[in-house]
Design an enzyme around this catalytic site. Structure first.
Site, short mmCIF file in Angstrom:
data_model
loop_
_atom_site.label_atom_id
_atom_site.label_comp_id
_atom_site.label_asym_id
_atom_site.label_seq_id
_atom_site.Cartn_x
_atom_site.Cartn_y
_atom_site.Cartn_z
N ASP A 297 -10.24 6.37 -2.26
CA ASP A 297 -8.89 6.81 -2.84
C ASP A 297 -8.94 6.91 -4.33
O ASP A 297 -10.33 6.85 -4.42
CB ASP A 297 -7.94 4.96 -3.43
CG ASP A 297 -8.18 4.39 -4.04
OD1 ASP A 297 -9.45 4.10 -4.37
OD2 ASP A 297 -7.84 3.48 -5.19
N GLU B 78 0.98 -1.16 0.00
CA GLU B 78 -0.07 0.04 0.29
C GLU B 78 0.93 1.13 -0.07
O GLU B 78 0.91 2.06 -0.53
CB GLU B 78 -1.21 -0.14 1.62
CG GLU B 78 -1.94 -0.58 0.79
CD GLU B 78 -3.05 -0.72 -0.08
OE1 GLU B 78 -2.82 0.33 -1.23
OE2 GLU B 78 -3.49 -1.91 -0.19
N TYR C 183 -6.72 6.20 3.80
CA TYR C 183 -7.01 5.28 2.65
C TYR C 183 -6.02 3.77 2.81
O TYR C 183 -6.99 2.96 3.08
CB TYR C 183 -5.95 5.81 1.07
CG TYR C 183 -6.70 4.74 0.81
CD1 TYR C 183 -6.69 4.06 0.04
CD2 TYR C 183 -4.84 3.84 0.32
CE1 TYR C 183 -6.95 2.52 -0.90
CE2 TYR C 183 -4.47 2.78 0.02
CZ TYR C 183 -5.68 2.76 -1.36
OH TYR C 183 -5.36 1.19 -1.82
#
Length: 354
Positions: free
Chosen positions: A141, A40, A123
DNA sequence: AAATCGGGGAC
DNA sequence: GTCCCAGATTT
């Protein structure tokens, strides 16, 4: 069958996921929170195709978060070289040390605790919480803004405080709380592969009958962004100074500017483009050496999000050592071990000086 | 609320 | 050239 279009959206999205979504990626379906976190961070503001090789490199070199925590900062920066947004690498290292040292190597398991990690915002915390622990936190996102703004016809600017709040609430209402990981993965895949920024595949979309943007012909107007970005132009004149021992002067970039903690050559930044003559004069003044042999060996432009950088590279070899505490002289062979901004790395790789 | 932080790919 | 990408942080 559906009480509202929200339930319909979730149903049709999951239906698309089951019937049309084919996007195998190494971090999909895994439960190792460290690998998920790593993926991520790498993928923040980064296309999957660009981040993928870095993910493979990092997971191989650092199989556990303790391996990452124990690595030298310069090594991690070198691993990150070329990927951009280098604060991600610095925060990654800090967070790894925090987990290894303060949490006994145990990755945090709640949304709130995950978000305490440096570099982890709304996020990323939602992504990790849902993918690793199947907790019902909806990701928001760029894909989600686009998909939701189009399907529901929302015209609130996505880069406004109100927009961020509105889309976050909506996303949280839409998530399938029985399968958060699958839902979050599905909406991002749908945005990346189907409901794309340009030329979305509306004609093959199972949601077109309920999509406000498609029905009103506003697909290309959504999502709406309000802010515009201004670019400033900077002029970087690099002096590649080689001494009699075949060493090159390099500095680590410090302070509040781009490329923090990366390396570069002697930098003369100017307000406007300058000539070789002027570079020679400035270099002579700063270095206290004869610069008549200084020659420009390369020059090019680089575009960043908020800056345009016009670079010149000037090279000189001198037959002496230089005693100047402002510069570190590094053996030529060792230069390639250091992390440089992309433009400098390209110069180094293409130049016969190195 | 606005600015800043990289680099690459699609158009 | 413009836009945007599995955003976060600082000012």
């Amino acid at each position: 069958m559906f009480s509202d279009n929200k339930a319909l959206f979730t149903h049709q999205l999951l239906q698309w996921n089951e019937t049309q979504n084919h996007r195998p990626l190494p971090w999909k379906g895994i439960k190792n929170p460290y690998f998920i976190w790593l993926s991520e961070i790498i993928l923040q503001q980064t296309r999957v195709e660009q981040g993928l090789p870095y993910y493979l490199k990092f997971t191989e070199k650092y199989p556990t978060i303790s391996d990452l925590a124990n690595a030298p900062e310069d090594e991690i920066m070198k691993m990150w070289e070329g990927l951009g947004y280098y604060s991600r690498a610095r925060n990654l290292h800090a967070a790894a040390k925090y987990v290894a040292d303060e949490l006994n190597g145990n990755f945090p398991e709640t949304y709130e605790e995950i978000k305490k990690l440096k570099g982890v915002g709304d996020y990323t915390a939602a992504a990790i919480a849902s993918f690793a622990y199947n907790l019902p936190y909806a990701v928001v996102d760029g894909n989600v803004y686009r998909v939701l703004s189009r399907f529901f016809g929302i015209e609130t600017p996505i880069d406004s405080t109100e927009g961020k709040k509105q889309f976050t609430i909506l996303a949280q209402e839409l998530i399938d709380k029985k399968k958060p990981a699958i839902y979050n993965q599905a909406i991002m895949d749908f945005g990346a592969r189907h409901c794309t920024p340009a030329k979305p595949l509306c004609l093959f979309c199972n949601m077109q009958a309920n999509c406000v943007a498609f029905q009103t012909g506003n697909t290309d107007k959504l999502p709406i962004k309000s802010k515009k970005k201004k670019k400033k132009t900077r002029y970087f004149n690099y002096i590649i100074l080689e001494n009699s021992e075949n060493e090159i002067a390099v500095n680590k970039r410090l302070g509040k500017d781009i490329w923090l903690n990366l390396y570069e050559f002697i930098l003369l930044e100017t307000e406007k483009e300058i000539t070789l003559k002027e570079i020679r004069a400035k270099a002579k003044e700063i270095l206290q050496i004869n610069t008549e042999q200084l020659e420009i060996v390369a020059s090019y432009k680089q575009l960043l999000t908020h800056q345009k950088i016009i670079s010149k590279f000037a090279y000189i070899k001198i037959n002496e050592l230089v005693n100047n505490k402002n510069f570190n002289f590094i053996k030529k062979e060792a230069i390639k071990q250091l992390a440089f901004p992309k433009s400098l790395k390209q110069f180094i790789d293409n130049s016969d000086i190195f």
